[in-house]
Design an enzyme around this catalytic site. Structure first.
Site, PDB file in Angstrom:
ATOM      1  N   SER A 121      24.792   7.676 -18.889  1.00 46.83           N
ATOM      2  CA  SER A 121      24.304   7.845 -17.526  1.00 46.83           C
ATOM      3  C   SER A 121      25.388   8.180 -16.509  1.00 46.83           C
ATOM      4  CB  SER A 121      23.537   6.598 -17.121  1.00 46.83           C
ATOM      5  OG  SER A 121      22.857   6.827 -15.928  1.00 46.83           O
ATOM      6  N   HIS A 122      25.618   7.266 -15.566  1.00 48.69           N
ATOM      7  CA  HIS A 122      26.567   7.517 -14.485  1.00 48.69           C
ATOM      8  C   HIS A 122      27.981   7.105 -14.873  1.00 48.69           C
ATOM      9  CE1 HIS A 122      25.130   3.480 -14.494  1.00 48.69           C
ATOM     10  NE2 HIS A 122      26.218   3.109 -13.858  1.00 48.69           N
ATOM     11  N   ASP A 285      23.336  12.052 -10.984  1.00 52.52           N
ATOM     12  CA  ASP A 285      24.324  11.510 -11.916  1.00 52.52           C
ATOM     13  C   ASP A 285      24.312  12.292 -13.237  1.00 52.52           C
ATOM     14  OD1 ASP A 285      21.969  10.518 -13.034  1.00 52.52           O
ATOM     15  OD2 ASP A 285      22.866   8.613 -13.627  1.00 52.52           O
ATOM     16  N   ASP A 287      23.058  12.044 -16.201  1.00 53.08           N
ATOM     17  CA  ASP A 287      21.822  12.327 -16.934  1.00 53.08           C
ATOM     18  C   ASP A 287      20.639  12.629 -16.011  1.00 53.08           C
ATOM     19  OD1 ASP A 287      21.803   9.639 -16.064  1.00 53.08           O
ATOM     20  OD2 ASP A 287      20.356   9.077 -17.608  1.00 53.08           O
ATOM     21  N   ASP A 289      19.044  10.984 -13.541  1.00 53.20           N
ATOM     22  CA  ASP A 289      18.010  10.065 -13.052  1.00 53.20           C
ATOM     23  C   ASP A 289      18.371   9.446 -11.697  1.00 53.20           C
ATOM     24  OD1 ASP A 289      19.966   8.484 -14.185  1.00 53.20           O
ATOM     25  OD2 ASP A 289      18.607   7.351 -15.492  1.00 53.20           O
ATOM     26  N   ARG A 290      19.644   9.526 -11.309  1.00 63.74           N
ATOM     27  CA  ARG A 290      20.015   8.984  -9.993  1.00 63.74           C
ATOM     28  C   ARG A 290      20.160  10.095  -8.964  1.00 63.74           C
ATOM     29  NH1 ARG A 290      24.248   4.080 -10.504  1.00 63.74           N
ATOM     30  NH2 ARG A 290      23.242   3.045 -12.243  1.00 63.74           N
ATOM     31  N   LYS A 385      13.553   6.993 -13.573  1.00 62.70           N
ATOM     32  CA  LYS A 385      13.886   7.447 -12.242  1.00 62.70           C
ATOM     33  C   LYS A 385      14.235   8.934 -12.323  1.00 62.70           C
ATOM     34  CE  LYS A 385      18.448   5.161 -12.530  1.00 62.70           C
ATOM     35  NZ  LYS A 385      18.357   4.245 -13.663  1.00 62.70           N
TER      36      LYS A 385
HETATM   37  C1  VG1 Z   1      22.883  -0.347 -13.151  1.00 62.03           C
HETATM   38  C2  VG1 Z   1      22.082  -0.400 -11.870  1.00 62.03           C
HETATM   39  C3  VG1 Z   1      20.597  -0.419 -12.167  1.00 62.03           C
HETATM   40  C4  VG1 Z   1      20.238   0.784 -13.051  1.00 62.03           C
HETATM   41  C5  VG1 Z   1      21.098   0.794 -14.290  1.00 62.03           C
HETATM   42  C6  VG1 Z   1      20.862   2.032 -15.144  1.00 62.03           C
HETATM   43  O1  VG1 Z   1      22.660  -1.522 -13.889  1.00 62.03           O
HETATM   44  O2  VG1 Z   1      22.436  -1.517 -11.104  1.00 62.03           O
HETATM   45  O3  VG1 Z   1      19.887  -0.413 -10.962  1.00 62.03           O
HETATM   46  O4  VG1 Z   1      18.883   0.724 -13.432  1.00 62.03           O
HETATM   47  O5  VG1 Z   1      22.474   0.784 -13.921  1.00 62.03           O
HETATM   48  O6  VG1 Z   1      21.036   3.198 -14.399  1.00 62.03           O
HETATM   49  P1  VG1 Z   1      23.702  -2.763 -13.889  1.00 62.03           P
HETATM   50  O7  VG1 Z   1      23.143  -3.727 -14.878  1.00 62.03           O
HETATM   51  O8  VG1 Z   1      25.028  -2.197 -14.234  1.00 62.03           O
HETATM   52  O9  VG1 Z   1      23.702  -3.290 -12.490  1.00 62.03           O
HETATM   53  V1  VG1 Z   1      21.478   4.627 -15.181  1.00 62.03           V
HETATM   54  O10 VG1 Z   1      21.553   5.807 -14.068  1.00 62.03           O
HETATM   55  O11 VG1 Z   1      22.606   4.083 -16.121  1.00 62.03           O
HETATM   56  O12 VG1 Z   1      20.194   4.904 -16.287  1.00 62.03           O
HETATM   57 CO    CO Z   2      21.571   7.797 -14.992  1.00 66.49          CO
END
Ligand code: VG1
Ligand code: CO
Length: 550
Positions: A121-122, A285, A287, A289-290, A385
């Site tokens: 992801s990010h 981001d 992938d 979704d953000r 998302k």
């Molecule tokens: C983080 C964010 C959460 C989000 C998750 C996955 O998790 O706080 O809101 O859903 O990343 O996002 P954490 O447990 O690190 O706080 V992504 O864009 O990785 O799918």
């Molecule tokens: Co993401």
């Protein structure tokens, strides 16, 4: 090439616990540990086999990723393992590239059993960055907790995995081919996703906006949404070429941290605050979704973005013309949207952090728009998302009202008041120390009521525990909450997506119904210093300031 199925002996790894969103580790963990990915993938298949009424030979599996380092190799591994495990059908996007929301659309549109998304992801990518494997289930959303727990259990007892012998799948163009009992279809990464987006937005009106000279910049941060931005914004909607920047998906994201927030994307922050800034700016981001969105010279905080979209959806977005069914936000997300829900007379659900908790609510028709403070917004067209959806929602609101993003946001604050909001992250702190701290704080909670905090006193202190209103499933330990007598709030939780040490997050919020153009940092200053003192951040971790404020 060999079409022989091999059964390879393996031994378990103890650490394949899926976090907030999939299995996420340093890329090197996948590279240096034999069968690391294979073990996890086979554990997913073994979990699927346990499900009653699932006959894998009649089912379809989807596989794609965000293009980061190892995307190609692990995609090939999954294809070979899917054939060896006897899937009837496998869908793979051209070149193996697909965004998380588009994958959700593919799973849903094609009635697949589920899909793998290769992404962290990010998190940064490259050989020295992070890699991840997410598994999404039939509704197109991230596997729920009960499912991921079963994957983990299987991973602890795995002793072999099945894979097709030496074989390389050609995935450069759309085609179908049959390998043993499996049909592998290489598909277009846009078609299914475009179908759902066209069901929501008025594409003609949006092209009209660009024809009228409206200027925007879409920053893909060298993640997978480069191909989506170019296709949807430039090709379908006719935005000028060059609207998409940093648009080529790169295995290491060109060395950037593909997390669209104020710190990791200072590039867009600078661009949107410069003299020649376009009317609107957005970043996604790795992938897709953000999303982070800007008006000219104006950052739109995620909690406010969620509130504005919810408020305007029924008039500005055709897919919501019959109204929004309900909304949901993760617990630490600002309460801005709660006030909109109150005004619209719809339910507002508060869930733990992570998109997987929204799926049941959406499947049951209880809510149609959801959001998280971590730059995630989306709706029930998919079960993830969706960064591009958020961008198209804002463009629709701008087109419909004829106002700038700044005017839209200011009007919103005038109408509802403003939740001043910030998240402070402390990254890579000592993991044991962080766990101990939370254990201690947990015990202290009842005694903290009445203590001074910020400019007020603690009125309530508890740990968030969620009971899913649809399934009755319980999720414990979802964040420590402090509600103050003056209505402000502080939340503390430990991240479930980091790959090194622990990341602690403080979420700070203070509502003001009258003064809506104050400086956020100043408003939250006292609350911030109280909570860092209470948690003894400097004493315990030697940190004077957070790694990141957003
Ligand atoms: C983080 C964010 C959460 C989000 C998750 C996955 O998790 O706080 O809101 O859903 O990343 O996002 P954490 O447990 O690190 O706080 V992504 O864009 O990785 O799918
Ligand atoms: Co993401």
């Amino acid at each position: 090439m060999s079409q022989e199925i091999k059964k390879i002996p393996t031994t378990p790894y103890e650490n394949q616990v899926p976090g907030t969103s999939g299995l996420r580790k340093k890329t090197r963990v996948f590279m240096d540990n034999e069968n690391y990915a294979e073990n996890f993938i086979q554990s997913v298949f073994n979990t699927l086999r346990d499900e009653p009424d699932t006959n894998i030979s009649n089912e379809a599996l989807c596989v794609g990723g965000d293009g980061r380092y190892l995307n190609h190799e692990i995609l090939q591994t999954i294809l070979k393992m899917a054939v060896a495990n006897g899937f009837g059908k496998v869908y793979v996007p051209r070149d193996g590239l697909i965004s998380t929301p588009a994958m959700s659309a593919v799973i849903r549109q094609r009635g697949a059993l589920g899909g793998f998304i290769l992404t962290a992801s990010h998190n940064p990518g490259g050989a020295d960055g992070d890699f991840g494997i997410k598994y999404n289930v039939r509704n197109g959303g991230p596997a729920p907790e009960a499912f991921t727990e079963n994957i983990y259990k299987h991973s602890l007892s795995i002793d072999n995995y099945k894979i097709l012998g030496d074989f390389e799948f050609e995935i450069g163009k759309e085609t179908d081919y049959k390998v043993l009992g499996t049909t592998v279809s290489v598909i277009d990464p846009f078609t299914d996703y475009e179908a759902v987006l066209r069901g929501i937005f008025d594409f003609d009106k949006l092209s009209g906006l660009f024809k009228s000279g409206f200027k925007m910049v879409f920053d893909a941060m060298h993640g997978v949404t480069g191909i989506y931005g170019k296709y949807f914004l430039e090709h379908v909607l006719g935005a000028p070429e060059g609207t998409v920047v940093r648009g080529e998906p790169l295995p290491d994201f060109g060395g950037i941290h593909p997390d669209p927030n104020l710190v990791y994307n200072s590039y867009l922050v600078d661009m949107m605050s410069s003299d020649g800034a376009p009317d609107f700016g957005a970043a996604n981001d790795g992938d897709g979704d953000r999303n982070m969105v800007f008006g000219r010279g104006l950052f739109i905080p995620p909690g406010d973005s969620l509130a504005v979209i919810t408020d305007m959806a029924h008039e500005a977005i055709p897919g919501f013309k019959n109204g929004v069914k309900g909304v949901a936000r993760s617990m630490p997300t600002s309460t801005s949207v709660d006030r909109v829900a109150g005004k619209l007379g719809i339910d507002c659900y508060e869930t733990p952090t992570g998109w997987k908790y929204f799926g049941n609510l959406m499947d049951a028709g209880l809510c149609s728009i959801c959001g998280e403070e971590s730059f995630g917004t989306g709706a029930d067209h998919v079960r993830e998302k969706d960064g591009l959806w958020a961008v198209l929602s804002w463009l629709s609101i701008i087109e419909h009202t004829g106002k700038s993003a700044r005017e839209i946001l200011s009007d919103h604050w005038k109408k509802y008041g403003r939740s001043y909001y910030e998240r402070h992250d402390y990254e890579e702190i000592d993991k044991e120390g962080a766990n101990e701290l939370f254990e201690e704080m947990r015990k202290r909670l009842p005694n903290l009521i009445g203590e001074e905090m910020g400019s007020s006193q603690i009125a309530e202190a508890d740990e968030f525990r969620y009971v899913d209103p649809v399934t009755g499933d319980v999720s414990e330990k979802q964040g420590l909450r402090f509600k103050l007598a003056d209505g402000s709030r502080a939340v503390a939780r430990l991240s479930g997506t980091g790959t090194k040490g622990a990341t602690m997050r403080f979420y700070l919020e203070q509502y003001d119904s009258e003064h809506t153009e104050r400086d956020t940092g100043k408003v939250l200053e006292k609350l911030s210093s109280s909570i860092t003192r209470l948690f003894e951040i400097e004493k315990r971790f030697g940190r004077k300031t957070p790694t990141l404020v957003t």
